[in-house]
Scaffold this motif. Structure first.
Motif, PDB file in Angstrom:
ATOM      1  N   GLY A   9     -90.812 118.494  95.696  1.00 29.74           N
ATOM      2  CA  GLY A   9     -89.925 119.649  95.520  1.00 29.74           C
ATOM      3  C   GLY A   9     -88.645 119.591  96.336  1.00 29.74           C
ATOM      4  N   ILE A  10     -88.221 118.387  96.724  1.00 27.23           N
ATOM      5  CA  ILE A  10     -87.011 118.270  97.549  1.00 27.23           C
ATOM      6  C   ILE A  10     -85.772 118.286  96.655  1.00 27.23           C
ATOM      7  CG2 ILE A  10     -85.760 116.836  99.208  1.00 27.23           C
ATOM      8  CD1 ILE A  10     -88.469 115.648 100.040  1.00 27.23           C
ATOM      9  N   THR A  11     -84.851 119.167  96.982  1.00 23.84           N
ATOM     10  CA  THR A  11     -83.570 119.216  96.276  1.00 23.84           C
ATOM     11  C   THR A  11     -82.737 118.014  96.716  1.00 23.84           C
ATOM     12  OG1 THR A  11     -83.644 121.638  96.303  1.00 23.84           O
ATOM     13  CG2 THR A  11     -81.486 120.608  95.922  1.00 23.84           C
ATOM     14  N   LEU A  12     -82.152 117.307  95.748  1.00 25.24           N
ATOM     15  CA  LEU A  12     -81.359 116.123  96.100  1.00 25.24           C
ATOM     16  C   LEU A  12     -79.902 116.317  95.705  1.00 25.24           C
ATOM     17  CD1 LEU A  12     -83.719 113.214  94.891  1.00 25.24           C
ATOM     18  CD2 LEU A  12     -83.547 114.212  97.176  1.00 25.24           C
ATOM     19  N   PHE A  13     -79.026 115.869  96.590  1.00 27.71           N
ATOM     20  CA  PHE A  13     -77.585 115.865  96.318  1.00 27.71           C
ATOM     21  C   PHE A  13     -77.139 114.434  96.589  1.00 27.71           C
ATOM     22  CE2 PHE A  13     -73.297 118.053  97.546  1.00 27.71           C
ATOM     23  CZ  PHE A  13     -72.777 117.758  96.289  1.00 27.71           C
ATOM     24  N   VAL A  14     -76.718 113.742  95.530  1.00 30.60           N
ATOM     25  CA  VAL A  14     -76.569 112.289  95.597  1.00 30.60           C
ATOM     26  C   VAL A  14     -75.156 111.834  95.260  1.00 30.60           C
ATOM     27  CG1 VAL A  14     -77.504 110.086  94.772  1.00 30.60           C
ATOM     28  CG2 VAL A  14     -78.971 112.121  94.770  1.00 30.60           C
ATOM     29  N   ILE A  15     -74.509 111.140  96.191  1.00 34.53           N
ATOM     30  CA  ILE A  15     -73.258 110.437  95.881  1.00 34.53           C
ATOM     31  C   ILE A  15     -73.648 109.100  95.296  1.00 34.53           C
ATOM     32  CG2 ILE A  15     -71.221 109.271  96.825  1.00 34.53           C
ATOM     33  CD1 ILE A  15     -71.176 111.317  99.084  1.00 34.53           C
ATOM     34  N   GLU A  16     -73.066 108.768  94.155  1.00 28.34           N
ATOM     35  CA  GLU A  16     -73.462 107.497  93.550  1.00 28.34           C
ATOM     36  C   GLU A  16     -72.293 106.888  92.796  1.00 28.34           C
ATOM     37  OE1 GLU A  16     -76.470 105.592  93.729  1.00 28.34           O
ATOM     38  OE2 GLU A  16     -74.926 104.322  92.867  1.00 28.34           O
ATOM     39  N   HIS A  17     -72.089 105.611  93.023  1.00 29.86           N
ATOM     40  CA  HIS A  17     -70.979 104.916  92.376  1.00 29.86           C
ATOM     41  C   HIS A  17     -71.409 104.321  91.039  1.00 29.86           C
ATOM     42  CE1 HIS A  17     -66.867 104.141  93.336  1.00 29.86           C
ATOM     43  NE2 HIS A  17     -66.949 102.977  92.733  1.00 29.86           N
ATOM     44  N   ASN A  18     -72.685 104.028  90.936  1.00 26.63           N
ATOM     45  CA  ASN A  18     -73.211 103.387  89.736  1.00 26.63           C
ATOM     46  C   ASN A  18     -73.446 104.458  88.652  1.00 26.63           C
ATOM     47  OD1 ASN A  18     -75.011 102.310  87.798  1.00 26.63           O
ATOM     48  ND2 ASN A  18     -75.726 100.770  89.267  1.00 26.63           N
ATOM     49  N   MET A  19     -72.619 104.441  87.625  1.00 28.49           N
ATOM     50  CA  MET A  19     -72.671 105.456  86.559  1.00 28.49           C
ATOM     51  C   MET A  19     -74.032 105.506  85.866  1.00 28.49           C
ATOM     52  SD  MET A  19     -70.256 107.504  85.799  1.00 28.49           S
ATOM     53  CE  MET A  19     -68.519 107.812  85.976  1.00 28.49           C
TER      54      MET A  19
END
Ligand code: ADP
Ligand code: MG
Length: 248
Positions: free
Chosen positions: A197-207
């Motif tokens: 149940g962890i909310t994730l906020f993800v920076i990601e370069h790979n589309m």
């Protein structure tokens, strides 16, 4: 829309003359995976640093579960249940994997060590369970410095999970990782979201990765928010396509 767990309102941040973030507003919904994309230098990492209390912001406000946190420091925000990982891993390379997990829990839990300075069996068991979860159980007694870069990122992910965060901010989790490990990592991120149940906020370069992972995506360009929407909406958004093409 349910109450945002992170509510960024008009946040600005400059470094000398460089405006890294200009009046950025976005919301992260609880229980979801939110993505943050944008060309290099568009201000994504700066926004993460501001959210977790690494930098003081110049303007705007940041709410966590409705509470103003923009003047709190990293430790205070971590105690509320929000942690981040880094583009470059921060592990202790001379310690083994289990030791890395044991020292990543907050100091107040140091009381879990017994009078001989040993960690409690419960804590060790938890560390082993999480190493199993990220696929590093067989490496648990090896020093972290002997792991591949991708395995070190998985270790860092397990270190964050030791703290049972409500929200985890991940800065380019797949950057520099061997493609064969990327799918495993995506799968672990999804499971941490669904099972823990962890909310994730993800920076990601790979589309490809972010389209596969996120429920909602924000795109930044030149320090400002450019677009937001579902993966399908973002994929077809001409402003997003132009920002990426313009960056190359
Ligand atoms: P991204 O993560 O999207 O690649 P950053 O947030 O790292 O972008 O950087 C945004 C802008 O802010 C860049 O121009 C970068 O050079 C500048 N910047 C970031 N951090 C610092 C810092 N600590 N000191 C000075 N300039 C910085
Ligand atoms: Mg960055």
């Amino acid at each position: 829309m349910s109450q945002a767990i992170i509510d960024v309102r008009g946040v600005s941040k400059a470094f000398g003359g460089v405006i890294a973030n200009h009046e950025v507003s976005l919301k992260v919904e609880p229980g979801k995976i939110t993505g943050l994309i944008g060309p290099n230098g568009s201000g994504k990492t700066t926004l993460f640093n501001s959210i977790v209390g690494q930098y003081p912001i110049d303007g705007g406000s940041i709410l966590f579960e409705g509470q103003e946190i923009s003047r709190m420091n990293v430790q205070e925000i971590a105690r509320l249940g929000m942690l981040r990982t880094f583009q470059q891993t921060r592990i202790f390379s001379k310690m083994n994997c289990i030791q890395n997990l044991l020292i990543s829990v907050p100091h107040r839990k140091a009381a879990w060590r017994n009078m001989f300075g040993k960690h409690s069996p419960e804590l060790i068991e938890k560390a082993e369970r999480l190493l199993e979860f990220v696929g590093l159980y067989s490496k648990r007694k090896l020093v972290a410095g002997s792991l591949s870069f991708g395995q070190q990122k998985l270790l860092e992910f397990a270190m964050a999970l030791m703290n049972e965060p409500k929200v985890l901010l991940l800065d380019e989790p797949t950057a520099g990782i061997n493609p064969t490990l990327i799918n495993g990592l995506i799968d672990r991120l999804k499971r941490a979201n669904q099972e823990f149940g962890i909310t994730l906020f993800v920076i990601e370069h790979n589309m490809r990765v972010i389209m596969n992972l996120a429920d909602q995506i924000y795109c930044m360009s030149h320090g400002e928010l450019l677009a937001s929407g579902s993966p399908d909406e973002i994929r077809d958004d001409q402003r997003v396509i132009d920002a990426y093409l313009g960056a190359h």
